[in-house]
Design an enzyme around this catalytic site. Sequence first.
Site, PDB file in Angstrom:
ATOM      1  N   GLY A 151       0.822  -1.210   0.000  1.00 18.92           N
ATOM      2  CA  GLY A 151       0.000   0.000   0.000  1.00 18.92           C
ATOM      3  C   GLY A 151       0.851   1.253   0.000  1.00 18.92           C
ATOM      4  N   GLU A 152       0.211   2.323  -0.388  1.00 18.36           N
ATOM      5  CA  GLU A 152       0.854   3.627  -0.314  1.00 18.36           C
ATOM      6  C   GLU A 152      -0.045   4.488   0.557  1.00 18.36           C
ATOM      7  OE1 GLU A 152       3.347   4.631  -3.015  1.00 18.36           O
ATOM      8  OE2 GLU A 152       2.900   3.203  -4.613  1.00 18.36           O
TER       9      GLU A 152
ATOM     10  N   THR B 265      -0.794   7.815   3.294  1.00 19.77           N
ATOM     11  CA  THR B 265      -0.657   9.267   3.159  1.00 19.77           C
ATOM     12  C   THR B 265       0.798   9.683   3.360  1.00 19.77           C
ATOM     13  OG1 THR B 265      -2.844   9.375   4.153  1.00 19.77           O
ATOM     14  CG2 THR B 265      -1.628  11.436   3.950  1.00 19.77           C
ATOM     15  N   TYR B 266       1.478   8.993   4.278  1.00 18.51           N
ATOM     16  CA  TYR B 266       2.810   9.438   4.678  1.00 18.51           C
ATOM     17  C   TYR B 266       3.939   8.596   4.126  1.00 18.51           C
ATOM     18  CZ  TYR B 266      -0.244  11.676   8.022  1.00 18.51           C
ATOM     19  OH  TYR B 266      -1.251  12.382   8.595  1.00 18.51           O
ATOM     20  N   GLY B 267       3.612   7.384   3.637  1.00 17.68           N
ATOM     21  CA  GLY B 267       4.704   6.538   3.179  1.00 17.68           C
ATOM     22  C   GLY B 267       4.211   5.230   2.615  1.00 17.68           C
TER      23      GLY B 267
ATOM     24  N   VAL C 198       3.902   1.072   2.355  1.00 17.49           N
ATOM     25  CA  VAL C 198       3.754  -0.061   3.271  1.00 17.49           C
ATOM     26  C   VAL C 198       4.169  -1.341   2.535  1.00 17.49           C
ATOM     27  CG1 VAL C 198       2.181  -1.307   4.819  1.00 17.49           C
ATOM     28  CG2 VAL C 198       1.773   1.117   4.319  1.00 17.49           C
TER      29      VAL C 198
ATOM     30  N   LYS D  28       5.989  -0.088   7.434  1.00 14.18           N
ATOM     31  CA  LYS D  28       5.705   1.207   6.804  1.00 14.18           C
ATOM     32  C   LYS D  28       6.950   2.082   6.868  1.00 14.18           C
ATOM     33  CE  LYS D  28       2.321   4.923   7.215  1.00 14.18           C
ATOM     34  NZ  LYS D  28       0.941   5.105   7.677  1.00 14.18           N
TER      35      LYS D  28
ATOM     36  N   ASP E 290      -8.618  11.136  10.107  1.00 13.76           N
ATOM     37  CA  ASP E 290      -8.603  10.868   8.665  1.00 13.76           C
ATOM     38  C   ASP E 290      -9.090   9.439   8.392  1.00 13.76           C
ATOM     39  OD1 ASP E 290      -8.210  11.584   6.013  1.00 13.76           O
ATOM     40  OD2 ASP E 290      -6.105  10.963   6.004  1.00 13.76           O
TER      41      ASP E 290
HETATM   42  C1  INR Z   1      -3.133  -4.185   3.248  1.00 15.36           C
HETATM   43  C2  INR Z   1      -3.111  -2.884   2.811  1.00 15.36           C
HETATM   44  C3  INR Z   1      -3.626  -5.195   2.441  1.00 15.36           C
HETATM   45  N1  INR Z   1      -2.599  -4.249   4.506  1.00 15.36           N
HETATM   46  C4  INR Z   1      -3.597  -2.538   1.552  1.00 15.36           C
HETATM   47  C5  INR Z   1      -2.547  -2.101   3.838  1.00 15.36           C
HETATM   48  C6  INR Z   1      -4.094  -3.568   0.741  1.00 15.36           C
HETATM   49  C7  INR Z   1      -4.124  -4.872   1.181  1.00 15.36           C
HETATM   50  O1  INR Z   1      -2.367  -0.895   3.844  1.00 15.36           O
HETATM   51  C8  INR Z   1      -2.250  -3.007   4.890  1.00 15.36           C
HETATM   52  C9  INR Z   1      -1.698  -2.779   6.189  1.00 15.36           C
HETATM   53  C10 INR Z   1      -1.454  -3.878   7.075  1.00 15.36           C
HETATM   54  C11 INR Z   1      -1.361  -1.614   6.915  1.00 15.36           C
HETATM   55  O2  INR Z   1      -1.649  -5.054   6.836  1.00 15.36           O
HETATM   56  N2  INR Z   1      -0.986  -3.405   8.260  1.00 15.36           N
HETATM   57  C12 INR Z   1      -0.928  -2.023   8.183  1.00 15.36           C
HETATM   58  C13 INR Z   1      -1.426  -0.251   6.647  1.00 15.36           C
HETATM   59  C14 INR Z   1      -1.046   0.650   7.627  1.00 15.36           C
HETATM   60  C15 INR Z   1      -0.592   0.228   8.885  1.00 15.36           C
HETATM   61  S1  INR Z   1      -1.148   2.370   7.346  1.00 15.36           S
HETATM   62  C16 INR Z   1      -0.550  -1.126   9.148  1.00 15.36           C
HETATM   63  O3  INR Z   1      -0.803   3.005   8.592  1.00 15.36           O
HETATM   64  O4  INR Z   1      -2.517   2.650   6.934  1.00 15.36           O
HETATM   65  O5  INR Z   1      -0.235   2.717   6.303  1.00 15.36           O
END
Ligand code: INR
Length: 305
Positions: free
Chosen positions: A14-15, A17-19, A21, A36, A129
């Site tokens: 994932g991308e 807001t701040y960085g 993942v 992240k 947010d």
């Molecule tokens: C997934 C994300 C699975 N797991 C996007 C994702 C698509 C599919 O952002 C994510 C995270 C995860 C995630 O498994 N643990 C975290 C995101 C974030 C924190 S954050 C922890 O803070 O939103 O970037």
Amino acid sequence: MCSINQFRRIGKIGEGTYGVVFKAVDVESGKMVALKRIRLENESEGVPSTAIREISLLKDLKHPSIIQLYDVIIADASLYMVFELLSMDLKKLLDKAKEVFTPKLVKSYMFQMLDAISFCHLNRILHRDLKPQNLLVDEYGHIKLADFGLARTFNIPMRAYTHEVVTLWYRAPEILLGTKLYATSVDLWSLGCIFAEMILQKPLFAGDSEIDQLYKIFQMMGTPNEMIWPGVSQLPDFGLKFPNWKPQPLPTLILSYQDKDFLDLFKQIMVLDPYKRISAKNAMQHIYFRNIEPVSHVSLPLDLI
Ligand code: INR
């Protein structure tokens, strides 16, 4: 002790807001994590110590419906946050698996989110947010809040570090009107918008600029005035030239939703005046939740995991 070298990155998930993942594995324990990375190259003085302190406090914020922050690591001009990993976010589920949102799952998700939010509010932490991209789900019916607490440390930027526009769809009217004093009620508005989206299968208010977002809200809920929201005209971005829209009926899918208790709770959440909006704690006591059933399995589309 925890070093960045103990994590092997497997891929980008994932991308935020701040960085960015990454999915990663902790080679010392074999555990999968979400890693992240927040680049700090613009912080000339290194990482502000207040930021590290604030972020480290989030390690103690433990709740079954909040993504656990395991560790914070500073390495190679970046701040790394090591999190619990979940397989999908609510945005993908809303986009690709509309059929999973049964009334039972909507209720279960809503209760879990209110529980997590009320826990945060009790600990004087606002999310600020909330949006489907930072609500993570698994196949066991859990939903967990992510992307917490950074808003106070870094402020919500206009654009993500990828230059992607930050979504305004879940933003409370008082924020759009420029309030300086955020309250817990901002998170309830966001939850209400997410709640509606699970039922409508499309965003409730899909604005493409701050004024468009505000006008979309006013067109449905009515333009606020001193009578319905004392103090509103004193907010920095309140305009005397706002068109004076009258409140309109809510979308038919919401008015005719099969669970009749839903509508009453929804109306108590989607209140323009933040002081009159229901709290997370009180929302959890609403009769809508009197017959809540646990959901123990959700079929996530495999091609997205
Ligand atoms: C997934 C994300 C699975 N797991 C996007 C994702 C698509 C599919 O952002 C994510 C995270 C995860 C995630 O498994 N643990 C975290 C995101 C974030 C924190 S954050 C922890 O803070 O939103 O970037």
